[in-house]
Scaffold this active site. Structure first.
Site, PDB file in Angstrom:
ATOM      1  CG  HIS A   1      -2.108   0.835   1.129  1.00 29.07           C
ATOM      2  ND1 HIS A   1      -2.390   1.844   2.011  1.00 29.07           N
ATOM      3  CD2 HIS A   1      -3.111   0.856   0.232  1.00 29.07           C
ATOM      4  CE1 HIS A   1      -3.515   2.450   1.670  1.00 29.07           C
ATOM      5  NE2 HIS A   1      -3.974   1.869   0.590  1.00 29.07           N
TER       6      HIS A   1
ATOM      7  CG  HIS B   1      -7.280   8.085  -1.435  1.00 32.14           C
ATOM      8  ND1 HIS B   1      -5.947   7.837  -1.675  1.00 32.14           N
ATOM      9  CD2 HIS B   1      -7.878   6.876  -1.404  1.00 32.14           C
ATOM     10  CE1 HIS B   1      -5.748   6.531  -1.788  1.00 32.14           C
ATOM     11  NE2 HIS B   1      -6.903   5.925  -1.632  1.00 32.14           N
TER      12      HIS B   1
END
Length: 615
Positions: free
Chosen positions: A273, A501
């Site tokens: 990630h 985000h």
């Protein structure tokens, strides 16, 4: 089954109980919508069929333009390719596989669903592309795009002056920047950056680069490099396996300068990630640590953030290994993080970093890498790394028990049956550490996460909720968590309407004018990202790769950071820290509900006249 709570009544079918964090599959206009759609004229008594909405890029986009991520993101796509074949069950909506076809659909992102779900917990990033036409159907004209939940077109084209033509005015004090948001007044994008700006010659004559990320659209990424740099070598560091990796390989075929490096994910349900760029120029070297995936939707109408390093010059030939280190030991920690990949493809980059002077860096690196760690290694990664830095390099403040902790994120994993299992236990202890004080206060904890109304009224409308993968199956198990929630409201510039985000964590003064520390990171609120203690606290287990930077006042010769209340337009010398949302945070009202991405929202249309109906 149904679940009542202070945030409304949720209903799911009993068959859905075993599937968590599954992506919703369709957006639908309401019956009275004026958007063209097969469903617009359906009689109320008929069961609405899923709407085939949006191909994000022009219909002649090549196969290489597909956004590729981990295997579960690919698994989510199969049912999107023929949406008429499945019933409206959230569990079915999540079991899709990407196919390398011109009209294949959803691009997904963000891994941080439930720790025990594994790779099912992915989030939607781009809207679904139009499904492949049947043999009898007419192919759409190349110059046209299908109807979109955003309105007539999926993307609003950026104006000519959206991208920088000269070196922009940036805040060089903190080197913390927001992304540009399409659709905002220009003044609110001043001092913000787009990926095309970052990769432009304004910041250096690029020789080679590495892109670490979770979700990729290779063709789109290549187009963000200026023409003169477009054939320079690019290394992609990813976490895809098996079929997902094969599709990523297929994406790179048209681009011989693009190579792949697969991150090792040896612990189940972990993801790669981390989002980082390494940029090697003729003039030196630069590092960017950011929150955006390498897909267009993440650089369009999302609130994202980044730390961009200074241009690091090369060291004189023959310099000792210890040369070029910063007071924050950033160089050592970056080399340690890259070494954790055990990847031959990164060996040249590790050597290049050793040969550059990183001494100007004022931030601390906080990474997560998969593994089980004991002894002193427990403090190398994850939230225990953050705890160690706060213990060693921050300072107690008067009445620190009244200094709140604020966490802000776009994805939520399983926290346990009550707050003591992880959040208010080990994680809160980390977030409340200030120096070597033996005081263990219990300050307020505010968690900033968008409500349904925040998503509904955003620039993107309900599609923005595809970036907020909090599932009903997870939420109904931890209703206690929702009492922590606060609205997403951004700095009164319209950025409140660009859904977050970005992920940030901080400690503020009671009046929210000072910061004891600030962190920007890829890590959402999950044990997979931050790590969890095991074996009576003698071991920590981390599942995923994550990366962020910690700002501590001591590294800037300050006692605290003043909060910059009005960061736009940007000043190059402001001493205030540009917190990307309004302070103080606004607690959910009794009518507010946290955004849950795999249940329908059909009572109120969004800003584009659409409703949200997961299938």
């Amino acid at each position: 089954m149904s679940q009542d709570s202070q945030h409304g009544k949720w209903s799911i079918s009993s068959s859905d109980d075993d599937d968590e964090d599954l992506p919703p599959s369709q957006l639908r206009p309401p019956a009275d919508s004026n958007h063209s759609s097969p469903q617009a004229d359906s009689p109320p008594s008929s069961k609405p069929e899923p709407v085939a909405v949006v191909k994000p890029e022009p219909v002649n986009a090549p196969p290489s333009s597909l956004a590729i991520g981990s295997e579960a993101r690919q698994a989510a796509q199969a049912s999107q390719l023929n949406p008429m074949k499945y019933e409206s069950s959230p569990s079915l909506a999540g079991k899709r596989k990407k196919e390398a076809t011109d009209d294949a659909g959803w691009a997904l992102s963000d891994s941080d669903g439930d720790d025990d779900v594994g790779e099912k917990g992915k989030s939607l990033r781009e809207l679904p592309r139009k499904p492949s036409p049947s043999p009898k159907a007419k192919k759409p004209k190349v110059e046209e795009r299908p109807p979109s939940p955003h309105g007539r077109l999926y993307y609003i084209d950026e104006p000519q002056d959206f991208f920088e033509a000269s070196v922009p005015c940036l805040n060089d004090t903190y080197r913390f920047y927001l992304n540009k948001v399409t659709g905002l007044d220009r003044q609110y994008n001043t001092g913000a950056l787009h990926i095309r700006d970052i990769l432009s010659p304004l910041f250096g004559t690029l020789k080679e680069s590495v892109q670490f990320n979770y979700c990729f659209d290779i063709a789109w990424m290549v187009q963000q490099y200026p023409p003169e740099f477009r054939d320079r070598p690019v290394l992609i560091v990813h976490g895809d396996k098996r079929e997902a990796k094969a599709r990523l390989v297929q994406q790179t075929q048209p681009f011989p300068n693009v190579r792949l490096c697969q991150a090792k994910l040896d612990i189940a349900f972990g993801t790669h990630h981390t989002k980082m760029m390494l940029l090697w120029y003729e003039e030196g070297f630069r590092v960017l640590i950011l929150t955006s995936n390498l897909i267009r939707a993440d650089w369009y109408q999302k609130t994202q953030g980044m730390w961009m390093s200074p241009l690091f010059p090369p060291l004189p030939e023959g310099s000792p290994e210890s040369a070029g280190e910063s007071p924050t030991f950033f160089k050592r920690d970056l080399l340690d993080y890259l070494g954790s990949y055990r990847a031959p493809e990164l060996a040249d980059w590790i050597q290049r970093i050793r040969e550059h002077d990183l001494s100007e860096t004022r931030v601390y690196l906080i990474g997560s890498t998969p593994g089980r760690y004991t002894g002193s290694d427990m403090e190398r990664w994850g939230h225990l790394r953050l705890r160690k830095l706060l213990y060693d390099h921050s300072h107690p403040v008067p009445k620190e028990e009244s200094w709140p902790v604020i966490g802000q994120f776009s994805s939520i994993g399983s926290m346990g049956l009550d707050k003591t299992k992880w959040l208010a236990g080990e994680f809160q202890r980390t977030l409340t550490t200030l120096g070597k004080s033996s005081l263990r206060p219990d300050p307020p904890v505010h968690l900033v996460y968008p409500s349904v109304e925040d998503v509904r009224t955003s620039l993107e409308g309900y599609p923005a909720g595809g970036s907020l993968p909090y599932s009903i199956q997870t939420a109904q198990k931890q209703l206690w968590l929702h009492s922590y929630f606060h609205r997403w409201k951004a700095d009164s510039t319209g950025r409140s309407h660009a859904m977050p985000h970005i992920k940030t964590y901080m400690r503020t003064s009671p009046d929210f004018t000072q910061l004891a520390w600030f962190l920007i990171t890829s890590a959402n609120l999950s044990k997979a990202a931050w790590g969890a203690l095991e074996k009576n606290n003698t071991q920590v287990m981390v599942r995923s790769y994550e990366l962020g930077v910690l700002y501590l006042p001591s590294a800037f010769d300050m006692k605290t950071f003043p909060v910059h209340r009005n960061p736009f337009p940007v000043s190059s010398s402001s001493s205030g820290f540009p917190v990307p949302f309004d302070l103080p945070p606004t607690h959910y009202s009794s009518k507010d509900q946290p955004w849950i991405w795999n249940i329908p929202y059909s009572q109120a249309p969004d800003t584009h006249g659409n409703i949200w109906v997961p299938s």
